[in-house]
Design an enzyme around this catalytic site. Structure first.
Site, PDB file in Angstrom:
ATOM      1  N   GLU A   1       0.839  -1.206   0.000  1.00 15.48           N
ATOM      2  CA  GLU A   1       0.000   0.000   0.000  1.00 15.48           C
ATOM      3  C   GLU A   1       0.872   1.253   0.000  1.00 15.48           C
ATOM      4  O   GLU A   1       1.865   1.337   0.718  1.00 15.48           O
ATOM      5  CB  GLU A   1      -0.907   0.028   1.232  1.00 15.48           C
ATOM      6  CG  GLU A   1      -1.785   1.273   1.295  1.00 15.48           C
ATOM      7  CD  GLU A   1      -2.890   1.166   2.329  1.00 15.48           C
ATOM      8  OE1 GLU A   1      -3.729   0.256   2.190  1.00 15.48           O
ATOM      9  OE2 GLU A   1      -2.898   1.976   3.279  1.00 15.48           O
TER      10      GLU A   1
ATOM     11  N   PHE B   1       0.537   5.815  -0.494  1.00 12.08           N
ATOM     12  CA  PHE B   1      -0.373   6.961  -0.528  1.00 12.08           C
ATOM     13  C   PHE B   1       0.170   8.002  -1.502  1.00 12.08           C
ATOM     14  O   PHE B   1       1.382   8.118  -1.683  1.00 12.08           O
ATOM     15  CB  PHE B   1      -0.574   7.561   0.869  1.00 12.08           C
ATOM     16  CG  PHE B   1       0.682   8.055   1.532  1.00 12.08           C
ATOM     17  CD1 PHE B   1       1.183   9.333   1.263  1.00 12.08           C
ATOM     18  CD2 PHE B   1       1.367   7.265   2.447  1.00 12.08           C
ATOM     19  CE1 PHE B   1       2.329   9.796   1.874  1.00 12.08           C
ATOM     20  CE2 PHE B   1       2.523   7.711   3.065  1.00 12.08           C
ATOM     21  CZ  PHE B   1       3.006   8.993   2.777  1.00 12.08           C
TER      22      PHE B   1
END
Length: 686
Positions: free
Chosen positions: A100, A102
């Site tokens: 993951e 951002f």
């Protein structure tokens, strides 16, 4: 087609208009649906059509003639939905991981992140996800938006990408627009989240959002949802399980959990999910603590997550030593993952990277999940993860072999992609030339670093020659720096070209500056570690190819002598395109790479074409100034000498059509060097 297996009804019916390629129906369906073609060739399916009808339509069907035993269809993995890939891993008892990230706030930050994702993709994660900032900004076309980063990962890096979408501050109209934009970019995986403030959303719960996506978009998207092993911060543990069950019943395909530190607690969560009838895959969230600041953020953002007191005390003691904290974070994450796998609680883990690389990569390596990709490539070039493109594109020009992201950028607006053959090169409209240096194509310009690599000054041709030789040989330049890239090459010399490194060294030593090449190949196995691509049990062929820059005087010698070698095809042009030479037949493409596979037509994924060469020529020459010349002062002596050298150059592309012997190209270049030097040279032949 389900995974690798085909579920066959006894009869497959079609209705077609007689005038519209009626007689081509079998061929068309066999081509567009290769699994049917393979079954026909194996005599498992019989093709029939109703020729008695007088109407304008006719019934056409395939009928099961014999039962396929252990039939396996070699499908293109790029077209398999993510939730099916996850289930396939679980059924095969294979472990996997995902990452993951951002979206950053700046253009340079976005470029750095995408380069980091590109590097991390070498370890073969099953997917990567991009988080979402509340509101429509995340769906904008700004260079650092969630949508742009996710789209770039799919289309330019070939990464299976999961995009977070939160309902917070978005109406149904906004969300419909967001998902349509995502679909248009080739994004097929969504993490459906409700966000932190339900008062700013038309959906109170994520389950409502999931149900709405299924109602509006059907099975267009694989949908992931969040799970909370210790309960949602705003809900009881029992209510969290009820809501999770509702999300699954609404159409969620798999669950990614909040980060965890307590494996016993996670096991209880898994058992409770089973008792609630939650039967989709559950991927465990892991956060490698990178520094003391990340620990403080963790306490704030995941207040419901229990951090063992022993761990907290250990990290408090090291709070002034980030490197020591990172080592402890790696150790803890590795132990958690190993225990999860040993107890068979999950097949996959989701690493919350916090946009870091070293810690997450080390965790993945220590648990044995970092994979060196030894799988067969579907094609000899990098395939996009955009299924619209991946399902139909199977031909590309050789010129962008070392710059695939540039090629994808310049063709991103095409409605159709070459399939089966290149066709008329004047028909597709390439993007404008200035498209090729968009932010996701390059790292932020670091002039001191580039001067260290490509030379702090240019006094004559020898300074340029030194850089090309350092790149090919892997040796350091005079300043003690490795040349790991050139403007025409994103990465170091590819494995194919290393096999002809001696020839390339000799050419560059004689001021023929090579930027693209491949050796001849005659019937290499399709699983060959260097040349292999395509389905199993096939054979690979390719013609020797060489592309280089040469001075006008050397180009003159080439043109004077090349007709002595009729087996060579050539395209040659100067920078402005006022001098262009070729022996290609008009509107003809030359197959450079092709493969022969069981039950398939011959595939020819790499071609050369004169009109396409002219488009590439402009980009290739522009890279001298845009990437290399720009590192020198505009009014300085180095820039003046550099520009004069480039202005005198021609771009030369040679193809040796004798792929069996494959030596004519090297023999020809040996002759040119001999004439240039006026001395006898050793042959360049392999």
């Amino acid at each position: 087609v389900v995974n690798s297996h085909i579920l066959i009804k006894s009869r497959i019916n079609f209705l077609c208009l007689k005038p519209l390629y009626y007689n081509e129906c079998e061929s068309y369906l066999s081509t567009r649906m290769p699994c049917i073609g393979q079954l026909i060739s194996d005599d498992h399916l019989r093709f029939e059509r109703d020729t008695e009808s007088d109407s304008d339509t006719a019934s056409i069907h395939f009928e099961l003639a014999s039962s396929p035993t252990n039939f396996e269809y070699d499908h293109d993995e790029a077209t398999v939905p993510l939730h099916q890939k996850i289930r396939s891993k679980i059924e095969a008892h294979e472990r996997f991981y995902s990452l993951e990230f951002f979206p950053p706030r700046t253009k340079d930050g976005a470029a750095n992140l995408l380069n980091r994702m590109d590097r991390m993709n070498k370890g073969k994660p099953l997917f990567m996800d991009i988080t979402w900032h509340a509101g429509m900004r995340s769906a904008s076309n700004s260079v650092s938006s969630s949508m742009t980063v996710a789209s770039s990962a799919v289309n330019y890096l070939g990464i299976e990408t999961l995009l977070h979408v939160t309902t917070n501050k978005l109406s149904k109209h906004d969300l419909r627009e967001v998902l349509n934009i995502a679909r248009s970019h080739g994004i097929r995986n969504i993490m459906a989240l409700s966000g932190d403030n339900h008062s700013h959303s038309e959906f109170r719960y994520s389950s409502e959002f999931v149900a709405w996506i299924r109602e509006e978009f059907g099975r267009c998207f694989t949908i992931a949802v969040a799970g909370y092993p210790e309960g949602h911060p705003d809900s009881t543990y029992e209510d969290s399980l009820v809501h999770l069950k509702q999300k699954v019943d609404a159409g969620a395909d798999f669950i990614v959990t909040q980060l965890l530190f307590d494996v016993d607690r996670f096991e209880e969560f898994i058992r409770d999910c089973e008792s609630y009838g939650i039967n989709v895959p559950i991927v465990a969230g892991i956060l490698p603590i990178q520094n003391y600041d990340s620990l403080r953020k963790l306490k704030k953002l995941a207040s419901n997550v229990t951090i063992p007191k022993v761990l907290q005390s250990r990290l408090e003691e090291l709070k002034d030593d980030d490197e020591a904290i990172r080592d402890v974070g790696i150790e803890i994450s590795v132990n958690i993952i190993k225990e999860l796998f040993d107890r068979d609680l999950t097949s996959g883990v989701h690493i919350y990277t916090l946009n870091r690389e070293i810690g997450p990569k080390e965790v993945i390596k220590q648990v044995g999940l970092w994979a060196v990709d030894r799988s067969r490539r579907p094609f000899p070039w990098q395939v996009t993860a955009n299924d619209k493109r991946a399902t139909c594109e199977d031909v590309r020009p050789v010129y962008w072999a070392q710059r695939p992201k540039s090629y994808i950028t310049r063709t991103k607006q095409w409605d159709e992609f070459p399939n089966g053959r290149w066709g008329n090169a004047s028909n597709p409209a390439f993007g404008e030339l200035d498209d090729y240096h968009l932010f996701y194509m390059t790292k932020p310009l670091n002039i001191p670093r580039l001067r260290d690599m490509w030379g702090r000054e240019v006094r004559d041709l020898a300074d340029i020659r030194e850089i090309f030789l350092a790149f090919i040989t892997g040796k350091e330049n005079r300043h003690g720096h490795s040349v790991t890239e050139l403007p025409w090459n994103y990465d170091q010399l590819n494995p194919e070209s290393t096999l002809i490194k001696d020839q390339l060294v000799k050419l560059n030593t004689n001021n023929f500056f090579t930027v693209n090449s491949q050796p001849a190949v005659n019937a290499a196995k399709s699983n060959d570690q260097v040349f292999g691509w395509g389905p199993k049990n096939g054979y690979i062929y390719q013609k020797a190819y060489l592309e280089f820059f040469a001075s006008s005087s050397d180009t003159k010698v080439i043109l004077e002598q090349i007709n002595q070698y009729p087996v060579l095809s050539y395209t040659i042009a100067n920078k402005p395109g006022t001098d262009c030479y070729t022996n290609y037949r008009k509107n003809t493409s030359i197959a450079l790479t092709w493969g022969v596979f069981p039950g398939r037509e011959i595939l020819q994924p790499t071609i050369a074409n004169f009109k396409t060469f002219l488009i590439w020529k402009d980009e290739a020459f522009a890279l001298w100034a845009e990437k290399w010349g720009i590192i020198y002062d505009e009014d300085g002596d180095s820039r003046k000498v550099f520009d004069e050298i480039v202005e005198d150059m021609y771009l030369v592309c040679l193809v040796d059509n004798d792929y069996v012997e494959g030596n004519s190209l090297w023999d020809f270049m040996n002759l040119i060097i001999k004439l240039k030097k006026g001395a006898k040279e050793q042959p360049l032949s392999l």
